[in-house]
Scaffold this motif. Structure first.
Motif, short mmCIF file in Angstrom:
data_model
loop_
_atom_site.label_atom_id
_atom_site.label_comp_id
_atom_site.label_asym_id
_atom_site.label_seq_id
_atom_site.Cartn_x
_atom_site.Cartn_y
_atom_site.Cartn_z
N LYS A 1 1.03 -1.03 0.05
CA LYS A 1 0.39 0.04 -0.56
C LYS A 1 0.92 1.59 0.35
O LYS A 1 0.30 2.45 0.27
N GLU A 2 2.44 0.81 0.71
CA GLU A 2 3.01 1.86 0.42
C GLU A 2 3.17 2.69 -1.13
O GLU A 2 3.76 3.72 -1.16
N PHE A 3 3.58 1.78 -2.13
CA PHE A 3 3.65 1.60 -3.30
C PHE A 3 2.40 1.72 -4.19
O PHE A 3 2.81 2.93 -5.09
N VAL A 4 1.38 1.85 -4.17
CA VAL A 4 0.22 1.93 -5.18
C VAL A 4 -1.23 1.48 -4.16
O VAL A 4 -1.32 1.03 -3.29
N ASP A 5 -1.74 3.34 -4.17
CA ASP A 5 -3.44 3.02 -3.60
C ASP A 5 -4.26 2.37 -4.08
O ASP A 5 -4.96 2.34 -5.54
N PHE A 6 -5.10 1.19 -3.26
CA PHE A 6 -6.05 0.29 -3.23
C PHE A 6 -7.16 0.17 -2.33
O PHE A 6 -6.13 0.18 -1.33
N GLU A 7 -7.88 -0.08 -2.44
CA GLU A 7 -8.65 -0.29 -1.26
C GLU A 7 -8.92 -1.97 -1.35
O GLU A 7 -10.09 -2.16 -0.38
N LEU A 8 -8.93 -2.65 -1.95
CA LEU A 8 -8.83 -4.49 -1.97
C LEU A 8 -8.62 -4.98 -0.44
O LEU A 8 -7.91 -4.89 0.06
N SER A 9 -9.70 -5.65 -0.17
CA SER A 9 -9.08 -6.79 0.43
C SER A 9 -7.95 -7.95 0.92
O SER A 9 -7.81 -8.20 -0.57
N PRO A 10 -7.44 -7.87 1.30
CA PRO A 10 -6.16 -9.00 0.73
C PRO A 10 -6.94 -10.41 0.46
O PRO A 10 -6.30 -10.99 -0.50
N MET A 11 -7.31 -10.87 0.62
CA MET A 11 -8.01 -12.03 -0.68
C MET A 11 -8.74 -11.76 -1.87
O MET A 11 -8.62 -11.97 -2.91
N GLU A 12 -9.73 -10.50 -1.94
CA GLU A 12 -9.69 -9.79 -3.06
C GLU A 12 -8.35 -9.25 -3.79
O GLU A 12 -8.25 -9.52 -5.05
N GLU B 1 -2.41 -14.79 4.27
CA GLU B 1 -1.77 -14.71 6.59
C GLU B 1 -1.32 -14.12 7.22
O GLU B 1 -1.08 -13.04 6.45
N GLU B 2 -1.99 -13.78 7.93
CA GLU B 2 -2.61 -12.61 8.77
C GLU B 2 -1.12 -13.20 9.66
O GLU B 2 -0.86 -13.74 10.78
N ILE B 3 -0.42 -11.55 9.51
CA ILE B 3 1.28 -11.54 11.00
C ILE B 3 0.55 -10.50 11.90
O ILE B 3 0.77 -9.76 11.37
N GLN B 4 1.58 -10.92 13.20
CA GLN B 4 1.24 -9.61 13.90
C GLN B 4 3.02 -9.43 14.01
O GLN B 4 4.05 -10.17 13.78
N ALA B 5 2.59 -8.20 14.15
CA ALA B 5 4.35 -7.19 14.41
C ALA B 5 4.74 -8.15 16.06
O ALA B 5 6.32 -8.22 15.64
N ILE B 6 3.81 -8.37 16.17
CA ILE B 6 4.11 -8.72 17.73
C ILE B 6 3.80 -10.25 17.98
O ILE B 6 2.08 -9.80 18.56
N LYS B 7 3.61 -11.18 18.23
CA LYS B 7 3.45 -12.52 18.36
C LYS B 7 2.50 -12.42 19.70
O LYS B 7 2.27 -11.89 20.78
N GLY B 8 0.93 -12.99 19.29
CA GLY B 8 0.16 -12.62 20.21
C GLY B 8 -0.46 -11.61 20.21
O GLY B 8 -1.75 -11.14 20.64
N GLY B 9 0.06 -10.15 19.57
CA GLY B 9 -0.54 -9.19 19.38
C GLY B 9 -1.18 -8.21 20.65
O GLY B 9 -1.70 -7.52 20.48
N SER C 1 -1.54 -5.47 12.66
CA SER C 1 -1.78 -6.76 12.17
C SER C 1 -1.42 -6.80 11.15
O SER C 1 -1.55 -5.67 10.61
N ASP C 2 -0.57 -7.31 10.01
CA ASP C 2 -0.33 -7.02 8.33
C ASP C 2 -1.40 -8.11 7.80
O ASP C 2 -0.98 -9.67 8.73
N TYR C 3 -0.70 -8.46 6.59
CA TYR C 3 -1.09 -9.69 6.04
C TYR C 3 -0.26 -9.95 4.66
O TYR C 3 0.54 -9.38 4.22
N VAL C 4 0.11 -10.99 4.50
CA VAL C 4 1.42 -11.94 3.81
C VAL C 4 1.13 -12.91 2.75
O VAL C 4 0.38 -13.45 2.82
N LEU C 5 1.23 -12.00 2.23
CA LEU C 5 0.18 -13.41 0.02
C LEU C 5 1.73 -13.42 -0.10
O LEU C 5 3.09 -13.20 -0.03
#
Length: 820
Positions: free
Chosen positions: A9-20, A36-44, A161-165
């Protein structure tokens, strides 16, 4: 490759969900294997709240613990026993409430109500390392006074949280091996669908040289391997931990942060797909970087402490006295940055893909840098990347840019000129695409329209698109952005009738046999034709000198083409056995490949090479298990023989026309071979040798059959399907108990019986074998049944006895058999 949703998202503007987003990328050729949903700190930081220590008293039964009352914003204060030396009344702290899960690496423990030295404790006041926001364990976290009691810790620390594709990049898409590369394709996708968006690329206009106090010159001695090399020095840097945002970005995609300098080069690599290397400038002897090859056998120690013997075709980055880095592949142990580094030299280069690939394979070094260099990066992006990295170093590590950019370029890198015809676009895609749509797509993919006519376009394709140099490549790009699903499937099929070929017959029979095997409980497998040469070491059945070897193998595990289907099947069996599925029936159709040096011909380069189509069958483990009506039964060679004979029978090959012999070979513990009457090998089967199974850590016996499909097809080529009415006259069965030598096989007896009277003998079956007491040494007993039938009349005793006497005499004279 892992792509971070937030980073993208830092490089291109979009509103798609991770699955979309995953669906969108897959539709344009960047297949997403998982999200996969990833947390910056395990357990969030779930279950953690901001609290205030109201009271703090010494523990009555401990000299270092304190009993505290803590307000966590939900009404009644909670009593917590704390062992930290710095806890005090009035502090704002982070509290783990009852039920909170805390993580130490992969280990997890849950906060419970407990008694510590006889005093109730209803939670835990936390240190940095205990919740994963730092490494300090000297005491609890003490927050500023303005921290609001009751605030969730995840909100206070702004934990997101973030999502990793997981994007599967095909080998031709070197341009997509980065977040910005994926963003470019996504931008084109969004534009084509009318979704407003902007593609962001950081500006480097702020770049300027502060002084020229540290000049390091660059020279290239091998311009073929390194067409462009640029570098710059930065003086007075401080090597330390990277800021949290940079560490999080790297962690999200599975990288471990090291220090700010190294993290910047890794960030650039995964953000823009351009590998960099950072040298300690004070270790560059002679203040000169020389790009060259060194003599064969020169020793060089890489960052991992391993010594490599260099080839004279390995491109090296050297100073005036010694090598510092294997160009484009791996850094050296002595030239990299450390905590004591004060001055750095940043490298940004373009290396020839073939040179990098060969060096990486030679030394078994598959790095993120070599992965991109060997596929081809953008040579025209070299200076932009160098400026961006220098600005990041100044921002995160301090220092001054202390030299001009040293850019040595041995040639120009013009864009690829492509002539694109609208007519050809429509022919290849199979649909008339509006010309404005075509122009919109190519422009959104950063292809420049140089000229335009009513017939088509003249395009300049950027250098980073190494896979787009022909009109058909451009059309493929147009199609994937336009959308494969937007090309309608026609309702009519245009075809022409052709005669059935031998290939058609073979394919038809393959499907027939595959269905037969599946019906018998088999599973079809498909293994790679590339395999490991080490499997063939010291084998006589499949000599290593007959292997077809790859010139540039991806790895030592895929460096030759298979001579037999056996080893691929054993890999499958080993994998399934490791996953608790040891009982298997498998089959595979596939080619095997051979090289014969004696057939070399200067005029015919392919003369020594050949391939042959085979069918492999594997049995291992139990055939039947856990049945109330049938005892457990292991698979065996006799079962496999029956399957092979059923295949022959289904293809129209009569077993009476097939000779069966013993086979001595190093891949089998014991085996037999099926041959035609002319001596051509149709198949072989047996129990795989224990020494081979040991290579794959397979404990169960494995039975393998190798059917030469080409020879079987030749054997049945002249066979014609014929029909006849069912016999009207009864068949007669006679049993014989024969005493024969142990070396005599049933196949020999079966053939002799059929040869004695081919008209009346319809079947010969073996129903008992006995070896043991009351038999002469070296002898065994066969009990066989012989079925006789005349299709024109009922057999009488006289005819039956005459045939049986003839059979007995033949058995006595040919195999020295005696009636018991």
């Amino acid at each position: 490759m892992n792509i971070s949703y937030n980073w993208l998202k830092e490089f291109v503007d979009f509103e798609l969900s991770p699955m979309e987003l995953a669906e969108a990328l897959t539709s344009i050729g960047l297949e997403v294997g998982g999200v996969e949903e990833i947390q910056a700190i395990k357990g969030g930081l779930e279950g953690l709240v901001i609290g205030e220590v109201l009271t703090c008293e010494l523990h009555p039964n401990s000299d270092h613990m304190h009993v505290t009352n803590v307000n966590i914003g939900n009404g009644e204060p909670v009593q917590i026993v704390c062992g930290a030396p710095n806890v005090a009344a009035g502090q704002k702290v982070v509290v783990a409430t009852i039920g909170t899960k805390l993580y130490d690496g992969d280990d997890c423990f849950t906060i419970k109500k407990s008694k510590l030295r006889g005093v109730d404790s209803c939670g835990m006041i936390c240190a940095e390392d205990e919740i994963g926001i730092g490494t300090d364990h000297s005491g609890i976290i003490v927050l500023p006074n303005d921290a609001v009691v009751g605030t969730l810790a995840k909100d206070y620390y702004n934990i997101k949280s973030d999502y990793v594709l997981e994007v599967d990049i095909t080998p031709n898409r070197a341009d997509a091996c980065s977040h910005y590369g994926v963003a470019r394709d996504l931008y084109a996708y969004l534009i084509q669908r009318g979704i407003p968006t902007i593609l962001h690329k950081p500006s480097v206009d702020a770049f300027k040289v502060d002084n020229n106090d540290l000049n390091i010159n660059v020279s290239i001695e091998n311009s073929e391997a390194c067409p462009r090399y640029a570098g710059i020095t930065i003086k007075g840097v401080t090597v330390k931990e990277s800021p949290e945002w940079l560490q999080n970005d790297l962690r999200m995609i599975g990288l471990r942060p090291i220090n700010n300098i190294v993290d910047i080069t890794n960030y650039i690599l995964f953000a823009y797909g351009h590998p960099m290397h950072c040298f300690d400038a004070d270790k560059i002897k002679g203040n000169q970087v020389i790009v060259k090859c060194l003599p064969e056998g020169t020793p060089f120690v890489t960052l991992d402490g391993v010594e490599h013997k260099l080839s004279s075709h390995d491109l090296m980055i050297c100073n005036t006295e010694e090598p510092m880095c294997i160009g484009g592949v791996f850094g050296g142990l002595e030239s990299g940055t450390t905590e004591d580094t004060k001055n750095v030299f940043l490298e940004s280069a373009y290396f020839h893909p073939t040179w990098i690939r060969k060096t990486a394979r030679r030394h078994g070094l598959n790095t993120d840098a070599s992965f991109r260099y060997e596929r081809g990066i953008d040579p025209n992006n070299t200076i932009y990347i160098l400026k961006l990295a220098a600005l990041m170093v100044k921002e995160l590590a301090g220092g001054e840019i202390s030299s001009e950019i040293k850019d040595v370029s041995c040639k120009d890198f013009p864009p690829f000129r492509v002539e694109l015809s609208y007519k050809r676009v429509n022919e290849l895609i199979g649909k008339d695409i509006p010309t404005e749509t075509v122009k919109s797509i190519v422009k959104s993919l950063e292809m420049e329209v140089v000229a335009e006519t009513t017939e088509g376009l003249t395009l300049d394709v950027p250098q980073y698109r190494v896979d787009v140099q022909r009109d058909c490549d451009v059309i493929e790009d147009i199609l994937r952005i336009y959308g494969y699903n937007n090309v309608e499937i026609p309702t009519t099929l245009k075809s022409s009738l052709v005669a059935e070929t031998e290939t058609d017959k073979s394919n038809k029979l393959q499907n027939l046999i595959a269905e037969q095997l599946v019906g018998a409980g088999f599973n079809e497998i498909l293994n790679n034709s590339l395999t490991k040469a080490a499997y063939y070491d010291e084998l006589c059945s499949y000599p290593a000198q007959n292997l077809v070897r790859l010139m540039n193998p991806l790895s030592s595990d895929l460096n030759v083409m298979r001579e037999t289907l056996l080893f691929g099947g054993l890999e499958t069996i080993a994998r399934n056995a490791n996953h608790k599925s040891p009982d298997l029936k498998l089959f595979e159709f596939g080619n095997c490949y051979y090289y014969r040096d004696e057939k070399r011909n200067e005029e015919k380069a392919l003369a020594p090479y050949s391939e042959s189509y085979h069918l492999g069958l594997w049995l291992t483990g139990k055939d039947k298990q856990g049945s109330w009506i049938h005892a457990d039964e292991e698979n065996n060679a006799y079962m496999l023989k029956a399957f092979v004979e059923n295949i022959f029978s289904r293809m129209g090959l009569r077993m009476r026309d097939v000779a069966i012999e013993n086979l001595n070979t190093d891949i089998y513990a014991s085996a037999i071979v099926f041959k035609t009457q002319g001596g051509k090998r149709l198949a072989m089967l047996g129990s795989v040798a224990r020494k081979i199974l040991k290579q794959f850590d397979i404990d169960n016996a494995v039975f393998f059959a190798d059917i030469n499909w080409i020879e079987v097809m030749r054997s049945i080529r002249s066979l014609k399907v014929s029909f006849k009415e069912l016999p009207k006259f009864p068949a007669v069965r006679r049993d014989l108990a024969l005493l024969v030598d142990k070396s005599v096989q049933f196949a020999q007896i079966e053939k002799l019986v059929f040869d004695t009277d081919r008209k009346l003998v319809k079947a010969v079956n073996l129903f008992d074998v006995y070896e043991g007491k009351h038999l002469e040494p070296g002898k065994k007993s066969y009990a066989i049944s012989i079925t006789l039938q005349d299709e024109t009349q009922t057999l009488n005793d006289k005819v039956i006895d005459k045939v049986m006497q003839k059979i007995i005499k033949s058995l006595e004279t040919q195999v020295n058999a005696r009636l018991r």
